[in-house]
Design a protein around this motif. Structure first.
Motif, PDB file in Angstrom:
ATOM      1  N   MET A 269     -72.938  -5.642 130.873  1.00 55.48           N
ATOM      2  CA  MET A 269     -72.399  -6.997 130.739  1.00 55.48           C
ATOM      3  C   MET A 269     -71.267  -7.159 131.742  1.00 55.48           C
ATOM      4  N   SER A 270     -71.573  -7.681 132.918  1.00 51.65           N
ATOM      5  CA  SER A 270     -70.565  -7.703 133.973  1.00 51.65           C
ATOM      6  C   SER A 270     -69.623  -8.902 133.842  1.00 51.65           C
ATOM      7  N   GLU A 271     -70.129 -10.036 133.328  1.00 50.95           N
ATOM      8  CA  GLU A 271     -69.207 -11.170 133.239  1.00 50.95           C
ATOM      9  C   GLU A 271     -68.215 -10.964 132.111  1.00 50.95           C
ATOM     10  N   LYS A 272     -67.059 -11.590 132.260  1.00 48.89           N
ATOM     11  CA  LYS A 272     -65.979 -11.378 131.297  1.00 48.89           C
ATOM     12  C   LYS A 272     -66.347 -11.967 129.934  1.00 48.89           C
ATOM     13  N   GLU A 273     -65.946 -11.267 128.887  1.00 48.23           N
ATOM     14  CA  GLU A 273     -66.380 -11.619 127.542  1.00 48.23           C
ATOM     15  C   GLU A 273     -65.368 -12.506 126.815  1.00 48.23           C
ATOM     16  N   LEU A 274     -65.902 -13.403 125.995  1.00 44.73           N
ATOM     17  CA  LEU A 274     -65.077 -14.248 125.137  1.00 44.73           C
ATOM     18  C   LEU A 274     -65.586 -14.108 123.700  1.00 44.73           C
ATOM     19  N   HIS A 275     -64.775 -13.471 122.864  1.00 51.42           N
ATOM     20  CA  HIS A 275     -65.106 -13.277 121.453  1.00 51.42           C
ATOM     21  C   HIS A 275     -64.254 -14.247 120.625  1.00 51.42           C
ATOM     22  N   VAL A 276     -64.890 -14.989 119.750  1.00 47.11           N
ATOM     23  CA  VAL A 276     -64.191 -15.946 118.892  1.00 47.11           C
ATOM     24  C   VAL A 276     -64.306 -15.447 117.450  1.00 47.11           C
ATOM     25  N   ILE A 277     -63.157 -15.250 116.801  1.00 51.88           N
ATOM     26  CA  ILE A 277     -63.140 -14.583 115.493  1.00 51.88           C
ATOM     27  C   ILE A 277     -62.750 -15.563 114.399  1.00 51.88           C
ATOM     28  N   SER A 278     -63.586 -15.666 113.369  1.00 53.27           N
ATOM     29  CA  SER A 278     -63.303 -16.620 112.289  1.00 53.27           C
ATOM     30  C   SER A 278     -61.994 -16.249 111.595  1.00 53.27           C
ATOM     31  N   ASN A 279     -61.327 -17.282 111.049  1.00 48.89           N
ATOM     32  CA  ASN A 279     -59.963 -17.075 110.540  1.00 48.89           C
ATOM     33  C   ASN A 279     -59.875 -16.942 109.028  1.00 48.89           C
ATOM     34  N   GLY A 280     -61.008 -16.959 108.336  1.00 44.57           N
ATOM     35  CA  GLY A 280     -60.986 -16.787 106.886  1.00 44.57           C
ATOM     36  C   GLY A 280     -60.494 -17.996 106.116  1.00 44.57           C
ATOM     37  N   LYS A 281     -60.305 -19.133 106.815  1.00 41.56           N
ATOM     38  CA  LYS A 281     -59.738 -20.319 106.154  1.00 41.56           C
ATOM     39  C   LYS A 281     -60.741 -21.471 106.067  1.00 41.56           C
ATOM     40  N   MET A 282     -61.940 -21.276 106.607  1.00 45.01           N
ATOM     41  CA  MET A 282     -62.859 -22.407 106.745  1.00 45.01           C
ATOM     42  C   MET A 282     -64.082 -22.266 105.847  1.00 45.01           C
TER      43      MET A 282
ATOM     44  N   SER B 286     -61.995  -6.246 129.774  1.00 46.79           N
ATOM     45  CA  SER B 286     -63.316  -6.821 130.068  1.00 46.79           C
ATOM     46  C   SER B 286     -63.485  -8.206 129.461  1.00 46.79           C
ATOM     47  N   GLY B 287     -62.474  -8.621 128.689  1.00 48.33           N
ATOM     48  CA  GLY B 287     -62.554  -9.929 128.068  1.00 48.33           C
ATOM     49  C   GLY B 287     -61.478 -10.070 127.011  1.00 48.33           C
ATOM     50  N   ILE B 288     -61.558 -11.176 126.271  1.00 46.68           N
ATOM     51  CA  ILE B 288     -60.531 -11.480 125.271  1.00 46.68           C
ATOM     52  C   ILE B 288     -61.183 -11.882 123.947  1.00 46.68           C
ATOM     53  N   ALA B 289     -60.372 -11.818 122.896  1.00 40.53           N
ATOM     54  CA  ALA B 289     -60.786 -12.322 121.579  1.00 40.53           C
ATOM     55  C   ALA B 289     -59.744 -13.330 121.119  1.00 40.53           C
ATOM     56  N   VAL B 290     -60.230 -14.441 120.562  1.00 37.71           N
ATOM     57  CA  VAL B 290     -59.357 -15.543 120.163  1.00 37.71           C
ATOM     58  C   VAL B 290     -59.694 -15.963 118.741  1.00 37.71           C
ATOM     59  N   MET B 291     -58.662 -16.298 117.974  1.00 37.69           N
ATOM     60  CA  MET B 291     -58.890 -16.778 116.609  1.00 37.69           C
ATOM     61  C   MET B 291     -58.359 -18.208 116.481  1.00 37.69           C
ATOM     62  N   SER B 292     -57.058 -18.358 116.186  1.00 41.17           N
ATOM     63  CA  SER B 292     -56.504 -19.691 115.899  1.00 41.17           C
ATOM     64  C   SER B 292     -56.573 -20.620 117.112  1.00 41.17           C
ATOM     65  N   GLY B 293     -56.507 -20.074 118.310  1.00 44.26           N
ATOM     66  CA  GLY B 293     -56.552 -20.892 119.529  1.00 44.26           C
ATOM     67  C   GLY B 293     -57.804 -21.719 119.666  1.00 44.26           C
ATOM     68  N   ILE B 294     -58.831 -21.378 118.894  1.00 36.39           N
ATOM     69  CA  ILE B 294     -60.082 -22.145 118.942  1.00 36.39           C
ATOM     70  C   ILE B 294     -60.352 -22.848 117.614  1.00 36.39           C
ATOM     71  N   TRP B 295     -60.368 -22.103 116.513  1.00 34.78           N
ATOM     72  CA  TRP B 295     -60.711 -22.717 115.218  1.00 34.78           C
ATOM     73  C   TRP B 295     -59.709 -23.783 114.814  1.00 34.78           C
TER      74      TRP B 295
END
Length: 201
Positions: free
Chosen positions: A1-14, A175-184
């Motif tokens: 997986m050469s392109e940079k990764e974006l993981h979005v993690i649920s926040n347990g509030k939805m 290799s990438g990032i993980a985001v929670m509140s910044g998206i949900w």
């Protein structure tokens, strides 16, 4: 997986319908949508993910946090294991057949150990101060670099990620990032994902 990764993690509030609605908008632009619902039972997570898939979100876009049997049964794109996972779980028969397995780590020794066990990637953080870890000092970019240089598998950076911070994290070797509140919790989740996506390109 050469392109940079974006993981979005649920926040347990939805609710599951809220998760499905946002997931429907963002899944084409992300590597993975993590279903991380710590207060819910295995059965609740199974039924919830089933519902999300029925709403048209590809199972391959979803990563299950903490439940290998759910990841296997629903053939999700991956499984994310917490740092407290006992040794050798990745080599357990439950995990055979899961497409991709990541483990949360908090230092370079832990990252090396998980790589030896068979992890496909590690998630390291928190890099910057974040509301979800109040009072706990961030590990910072220098420690991120140490972890990246200590393993041969992708390192995903988590904690306080904003689009403006993406470049410095990539410069540290992530290799990438993980985001929670910044998206949900964004007023416009799709717009937020596109801003991160653009920085990662």
């Amino acid at each position: 997986m050469s392109e940079k990764e974006l993981h979005v993690i649920s926040n347990g509030k939805m609710t599951w319908s809220e998760i499905a609605k946002i997931a429907a908008q963002i899944h084409p632009y992300v590597t993975a949508i993590h279903i991380r619902e710590k207060t819910k039972s295995l059965d609740e997570v199974f039924i919830g993910i089933q519902y999300v898939v029925e709403q048209g979100i590809p199972a391959s876009s979803l990563y299950v946090n903490g439940f290998p049997s759910v990841a296997l049964a629903l053939q999700t794109g991956g499984l994310q294991l917490p740092g407290t996972t006992p040794p050798l779980v990745i080599q357990d028969e439950f995990c055979q057949g899961i497409q991709r397995i990541g483990v949360s780590v908090h230092g370079v020794d832990e990252a090396r150990w998980r790589e030896k066990e068979g992890a496909d990637y590690v998630m390291f953080g928190h890099i910057y101060a974040t509301n979800s870890k109040q009072g706990v000092p961030p590990r910072g970019l220098e420690q991120l670099s140490q972890v990246v240089n200590g393993v041969n598998i992708p390192v995903i950076a988590i904690g306080g990620m904003t689009p403006a911070r993406v470049q410095s994290v990539l410069d540290a070797g992530a290799s990438g990032i993980a985001v929670m509140s910044g998206i949900w919790e964004a007023a416009d989740p799709l717009g937020a994902v596109l801003a991160y996506h653009e920085e990662l390109q």
